[in-house]
Design a protein around this motif. Structure first.
Motif, PDB file in Angstrom:
ATOM      1  N   LEU A   1      40.340  36.097  30.560  1.00 40.35           N
ATOM      2  CA  LEU A   1      41.783  35.914  30.692  1.00 40.35           C
ATOM      3  C   LEU A   1      42.194  34.538  31.448  1.00 40.35           C
ATOM      4  O   LEU A   1      43.014  33.942  31.407  1.00 40.35           O
ATOM      5  CB  LEU A   1      42.590  36.988  31.202  1.00 40.35           C
ATOM      6  N   SER A   2      40.981  34.294  32.109  1.00 44.70           N
ATOM      7  CA  SER A   2      41.346  33.163  32.957  1.00 44.70           C
ATOM      8  C   SER A   2      41.058  31.665  32.185  1.00 44.70           C
ATOM      9  O   SER A   2      41.484  30.606  32.719  1.00 44.70           O
ATOM     10  CB  SER A   2      40.179  33.056  34.230  1.00 44.70           C
TER      11      SER A   2
ATOM     12  N   LEU B   1      34.829  44.503  33.843  1.00 48.66           N
ATOM     13  CA  LEU B   1      36.127  43.774  34.357  1.00 48.66           C
ATOM     14  C   LEU B   1      36.059  42.315  34.802  1.00 48.66           C
ATOM     15  O   LEU B   1      37.307  41.717  34.596  1.00 48.66           O
ATOM     16  CB  LEU B   1      36.716  44.833  35.555  1.00 48.66           C
ATOM     17  N   GLY B   2      34.936  41.897  35.220  1.00 47.54           N
ATOM     18  CA  GLY B   2      34.903  40.526  35.596  1.00 47.54           C
ATOM     19  C   GLY B   2      34.720  39.984  34.408  1.00 47.54           C
ATOM     20  O   GLY B   2      35.317  38.666  34.316  1.00 47.54           O
TER      21      GLY B   2
ATOM     22  N   ASP C   1      38.216  39.499  33.177  1.00 46.30           N
ATOM     23  CA  ASP C   1      38.990  38.585  34.130  1.00 46.30           C
ATOM     24  C   ASP C   1      38.472  37.110  34.008  1.00 46.30           C
ATOM     25  O   ASP C   1      39.306  36.202  33.806  1.00 46.30           O
ATOM     26  CB  ASP C   1      38.473  38.843  35.553  1.00 46.30           C
ATOM     27  N   ARG C   2      37.274  36.785  33.330  1.00 46.04           N
ATOM     28  CA  ARG C   2      36.862  35.436  33.134  1.00 46.04           C
ATOM     29  C   ARG C   2      37.349  34.913  32.087  1.00 46.04           C
ATOM     30  O   ARG C   2      38.013  33.818  31.693  1.00 46.04           O
ATOM     31  CB  ARG C   2      35.381  35.289  33.116  1.00 46.04           C
TER      32      ARG C   2
ATOM     33  N   ALA D   1      35.277  39.919  40.762  1.00 45.71           N
ATOM     34  CA  ALA D   1      35.535  39.468  39.545  1.00 45.71           C
ATOM     35  C   ALA D   1      34.262  38.863  38.769  1.00 45.71           C
ATOM     36  O   ALA D   1      34.106  38.721  37.393  1.00 45.71           O
ATOM     37  CB  ALA D   1      36.203  38.102  39.762  1.00 45.71           C
ATOM     38  N   GLU D   2      32.975  38.554  39.643  1.00 49.38           N
ATOM     39  CA  GLU D   2      31.965  38.223  39.006  1.00 49.38           C
ATOM     40  C   GLU D   2      31.114  39.183  38.282  1.00 49.38           C
ATOM     41  O   GLU D   2      29.969  38.749  37.500  1.00 49.38           O
ATOM     42  CB  GLU D   2      31.144  37.399  39.964  1.00 49.38           C
TER      43      GLU D   2
END
Length: 244
Positions: A242-243, A235-236, A239-240, A230-231
């Motif tokens: 959307l989080s 894509l990371g 993901d950040r 994720a980091e």
């Protein structure tokens, strides 16, 4: 009573694979389209867009729900003339309008001799005869005699319209009287069967039964995908975002 030939030079017919037929009706539509202008033309349509639809169709597809040990499955069952070796529709004809050709075994109707008495339709246990109310004669599948012997078509196109149109190759055409033909070998390999053999009419057309279902999952040799961190990377970042 019309006599049958003692033997035929060929046994042209169809083999229909019930395992791959999806009931799309392409064969029905192609048959109607070709034969509306073909050997037995025209094929009557009565009130096609109304509430009392009727007409002449050489090929029909019925769908049935079949229960097996693995659960239910849908079986699509195309039905047309089977061009039997000993067809009752021919032997009951009082005028000789229904006849079986000695050259290839195809069963046809001579409209000039047909009086529309319907004896052939009563004698056929497969429901393959169609009465054309517009002209008062019986009509039926011809195996597209005006296609399979048409020298103006490319050789690969000299097959019945239903065979040419089938998107899943569930329909096959050839000489079932030749054990070495591709279609005869297909019947032998898949255990092709007659429809209602107990009637004794010896249908030329054969059906290939559906294959048994299996619960075994397909083997996929491709390696498993690595987990995405994720980091890092795009894509990371997604993901950040959307989080948040």
């Amino acid at each position: 009573m019309t006599c049958l030939p003692a033997q035929t030079d060929k046994k042209l017919g169809l083999v229909i694979d019930l395992d791959t037929c999806v009931g799309c009706q392409a064969c029905v539509t192609a048959c109607k389209e070709w034969n509306t202008g073909g050997h037995m033309a025209p094929l009557t349509d009565i009130d096609p867009y109304g509430g009392n639809v009727d007409g002449v169709w050489f090929n029909r597809v019925h769908s049935y729900e079949h229960m097996t040990e693995m659960g239910g499955r849908t079986v699509n069952f195309p039905r047309s003339c089977l061009h039997c070796e000993t067809p009752a529709c021919v032997t009951v004809c009082p005028t000789g309008a229904s006849y079986k050709r000695a050259s290839d075994g195809i069963v046809l109707v001579d409209e000039d001799k047909c009086i529309g008495c319907k004896l052939c339709s009563w004698a056929c246990p497969y429901g393959a005869r169609e009465f054309d109310t517009d002209v008062g004669v019986m009509k039926k599948c011809t195996l597209c005699v005006d296609r399979i012997y048409n020298d103006n078509l490319a050789e690969e196109d000299r097959v019945p319209a239903c065979v040419a149109a089938c998107p899943t190759s569930a329909r096959h055409f050839g000489d079932l009287g030749d054990p070495a033909s591709a279609i005869s070998q297909l019947v032998a390999e898949r255990g092709g069967v007659d429809l209602m053999p107990e009637m004794g009419y010896k249908p030329t057309n054969k059906y290939l039964p559906p294959r048994a279902h299996t619960t075994r999952a397909a083997s996929v040799p491709a390696p498993a995908l690595e987990a995405v961190r994720a980091e890092g990377g795009f894509l990371g970042w997604v993901d950040r975002m959307l989080s948040n």
